[in-house]
Design a protein around this motif. Structure first.
Motif, mmCIF file in Angstrom:
data_model
loop_
_atom_site.group_PDB
_atom_site.id
_atom_site.type_symbol
_atom_site.label_atom_id
_atom_site.label_comp_id
_atom_site.label_asym_id
_atom_site.label_seq_id
_atom_site.Cartn_x
_atom_site.Cartn_y
_atom_site.Cartn_z
ATOM 1 N N LYS A 96 33.367 68.161 -101.006
ATOM 2 C CA LYS A 96 33.269 67.539 -102.320
ATOM 3 C C LYS A 96 32.042 67.946 -103.123
ATOM 4 C CE LYS A 96 36.070 63.575 -100.980
ATOM 5 N NZ LYS A 96 36.193 62.095 -100.940
ATOM 6 N N VAL A 97 31.173 68.804 -102.556
ATOM 7 C CA VAL A 97 30.002 69.241 -103.319
ATOM 8 C C VAL A 97 30.424 70.298 -104.320
ATOM 9 C CG1 VAL A 97 28.490 68.722 -101.389
ATOM 10 C CG2 VAL A 97 29.351 71.056 -101.688
ATOM 11 N N LYS A 98 29.569 70.511 -105.291
ATOM 12 C CA LYS A 98 29.841 71.542 -106.298
ATOM 13 C C LYS A 98 29.322 72.869 -105.774
ATOM 14 C CE LYS A 98 28.991 72.833 -111.107
ATOM 15 N NZ LYS A 98 30.413 73.063 -111.386
ATOM 16 N N TYR A 99 30.228 73.829 -105.639
ATOM 17 C CA TYR A 99 29.840 75.166 -105.190
ATOM 18 C C TYR A 99 29.497 76.003 -106.409
ATOM 19 C CZ TYR A 99 31.203 74.007 -100.451
ATOM 20 O OH TYR A 99 31.261 73.431 -99.211
ATOM 21 N N HIS A 100 28.340 76.621 -106.390
ATOM 22 C CA HIS A 100 27.870 77.349 -107.565
ATOM 23 C C HIS A 100 28.224 78.829 -107.541
ATOM 24 C CE1 HIS A 100 25.211 73.728 -107.618
ATOM 25 N NE2 HIS A 100 25.444 73.826 -108.915
ATOM 26 N N TYR A 101 28.544 79.343 -106.372
ATOM 27 C CA TYR A 101 28.814 80.773 -106.251
ATOM 28 C C TYR A 101 30.177 80.962 -105.590
ATOM 29 C CZ TYR A 101 23.758 80.448 -106.707
ATOM 30 O OH TYR A 101 22.494 80.120 -107.129
ATOM 31 N N TRP A 102 30.972 81.860 -106.188
ATOM 32 C CA TRP A 102 32.333 82.094 -105.715
ATOM 33 C C TRP A 102 32.606 83.569 -105.555
ATOM 34 C CZ3 TRP A 102 35.830 78.201 -104.569
ATOM 35 C CH2 TRP A 102 35.432 76.905 -104.903
ATOM 36 N N GLY A 103 33.420 83.896 -104.543
ATOM 37 C CA GLY A 103 33.892 85.260 -104.377
ATOM 38 C C GLY A 103 35.147 85.497 -105.176
ATOM 39 N N GLN A 104 35.639 86.720 -105.107
ATOM 40 C CA GLN A 104 36.789 87.121 -105.918
ATOM 41 C C GLN A 104 38.109 86.777 -105.272
ATOM 42 O OE1 GLN A 104 35.443 88.988 -103.769
ATOM 43 N NE2 GLN A 104 37.015 90.283 -102.858
ATOM 44 N N GLY A 105 38.112 86.385 -104.019
ATOM 45 C CA GLY A 105 39.344 85.992 -103.355
ATOM 46 C C GLY A 105 39.990 87.133 -102.608
ATOM 47 N N THR A 106 40.659 86.767 -101.524
ATOM 48 C CA THR A 106 41.424 87.735 -100.750
ATOM 49 C C THR A 106 42.777 87.101 -100.424
ATOM 50 O OG1 THR A 106 41.371 89.184 -98.787
ATOM 51 C CG2 THR A 106 40.442 86.989 -98.524
ATOM 52 N N LEU A 107 43.843 87.879 -100.596
ATOM 53 C CA LEU A 107 45.196 87.347 -100.474
ATOM 54 C C LEU A 107 45.660 87.349 -99.023
ATOM 55 C CD1 LEU A 107 47.854 86.364 -101.756
ATOM 56 C CD2 LEU A 107 48.479 88.783 -102.045
ATOM 57 N N VAL A 108 46.136 86.205 -98.589
ATOM 58 C CA VAL A 108 46.763 86.061 -97.278
ATOM 59 C C VAL A 108 48.232 85.712 -97.491
ATOM 60 C CG1 VAL A 108 46.842 84.678 -95.169
ATOM 61 C CG2 VAL A 108 44.629 85.363 -96.139
ATOM 62 N N THR A 109 49.110 86.517 -96.926
ATOM 63 C CA THR A 109 50.546 86.279 -97.037
ATOM 64 C C THR A 109 51.121 86.132 -95.634
ATOM 65 O OG1 THR A 109 50.653 87.615 -99.047
ATOM 66 C CG2 THR A 109 52.727 87.117 -97.935
ATOM 67 N N ALA A 160 48.220 82.135 -99.584
ATOM 68 C CA ALA A 160 47.346 81.766 -100.697
ATOM 69 C C ALA A 160 46.307 82.850 -100.894
ATOM 70 C CB ALA A 160 46.648 80.432 -100.415
ATOM 71 N N VAL A 161 45.616 82.758 -102.018
ATOM 72 C CA VAL A 161 44.389 83.515 -102.203
ATOM 73 C C VAL A 161 43.257 82.661 -101.655
ATOM 74 C CG1 VAL A 161 42.803 84.569 -103.840
ATOM 75 C CG2 VAL A 161 45.277 84.699 -104.232
ATOM 76 N N TYR A 162 42.491 83.248 -100.755
ATOM 77 C CA TYR A 162 41.395 82.532 -100.111
ATOM 78 C C TYR A 162 40.075 82.949 -100.737
ATOM 79 C CZ TYR A 162 44.460 80.622 -96.554
ATOM 80 O OH TYR A 162 45.444 79.914 -95.903
ATOM 81 N N TYR A 163 39.275 81.948 -101.079
ATOM 82 C CA TYR A 163 37.990 82.172 -101.716
ATOM 83 C C TYR A 163 36.873 81.624 -100.842
ATOM 84 C CZ TYR A 163 40.837 82.675 -105.959
ATOM 85 O OH TYR A 163 41.764 83.071 -106.887
ATOM 86 N N CYS A 164 35.787 82.372 -100.759
ATOM 87 C CA CYS A 164 34.589 81.806 -100.159
ATOM 88 C C CYS A 164 33.672 81.350 -101.274
ATOM 89 C CB CYS A 164 33.903 82.784 -99.226
ATOM 90 S SG CYS A 164 33.241 84.258 -100.007
ATOM 91 N N ALA A 165 32.876 80.357 -100.970
ATOM 92 C CA ALA A 165 31.988 79.766 -101.958
ATOM 93 C C ALA A 165 30.694 79.341 -101.289
ATOM 94 C CB ALA A 165 32.659 78.564 -102.625
ATOM 95 N N ALA A 166 29.647 79.274 -102.084
ATOM 96 C CA ALA A 166 28.336 78.928 -101.561
ATOM 97 C C ALA A 166 27.616 77.981 -102.506
ATOM 98 C CB ALA A 166 27.498 80.194 -101.365
ATOM 99 N N THR A 167 26.795 77.151 -101.929
ATOM 100 C CA THR A 167 25.924 76.292 -102.723
ATOM 101 C C THR A 167 24.655 76.056 -101.927
ATOM 102 O OG1 THR A 167 25.886 74.282 -104.065
ATOM 103 C CG2 THR A 167 26.820 74.075 -101.847
ATOM 104 N N THR A 168 23.577 75.773 -102.620
ATOM 105 C CA THR A 168 22.274 75.712 -101.969
ATOM 106 C C THR A 168 21.980 74.319 -101.426
ATOM 107 O OG1 THR A 168 21.492 77.400 -103.514
ATOM 108 C CG2 THR A 168 19.822 76.197 -102.271
ATOM 109 N N PHE A 169 21.694 74.279 -100.133
ATOM 110 C CA PHE A 169 21.297 73.045 -99.436
ATOM 111 C C PHE A 169 22.257 71.891 -99.694
ATOM 112 C CE2 PHE A 169 17.861 74.791 -97.378
ATOM 113 C CZ PHE A 169 16.910 75.350 -98.218
#
Length: 120
Positions: A104-117, A90-99
């Motif tokens: 199930k929370v809404k993440y407001h910031y996302w990275g561009q993704g990195t592919l894992v095969t 899959a393409v793996y994404y990191c995400a961040a949200t404040t406090f």
């Protein structure tokens, strides 16, 4: 913005470690998550970590094989992936949200993704 890295091609049973570094904001206030999107499928939650690093949560599909961690001094979050399976491809994404944190929370910031095969 978030910069994810560490993806690549690995054989089934192998390991990879993903890294993610936010480029701004107050890292110590960010709940962090890793999500993944396999070809033809919707994005799904994989793991999350509390902003203090004291709690983690995993999807059942990765529990016992993946470990999320963070280093607040280095402003980095990691996803150690062991015993990889072809279905982890899959393409793996990191995400961040404040406090806030968790699947199930809404993440407001996302990275561009990195592919894992993962090859069989």
């Amino acid at each position: 913005q978030l910069q994810a890295s560490g993806g690549g091609l690995v054989q089934a049973g192998g390991s990879l470690k993903l890294s993610c570094a936010p480029s701004g904001g107050t890292f110590g206030s960010y709940g962090m998550g890793w999500f993944r999107q396999a070809p033809g499928k919707e994005r799904e939650f994989a793991a999350a970590i509390h902003w203090t690093g004291t709690s983690t949560v995993y999807a059942d599909s990765v529990k016992g094989r993946f470990t999320i961690s963070r280093d607040n001094a280095k402003k980095m979050v990691y996803l150690q992936m062991n015993s990889l399976k072809p279905e982890d491809t899959a393409v793996y994404y990191c995400a961040a949200t404040t406090f806030a944190w968790g699947p199930k929370v809404k993440y407001h910031y996302w990275g561009q993704g990195t592919l894992v095969t993962v090859s069989s």
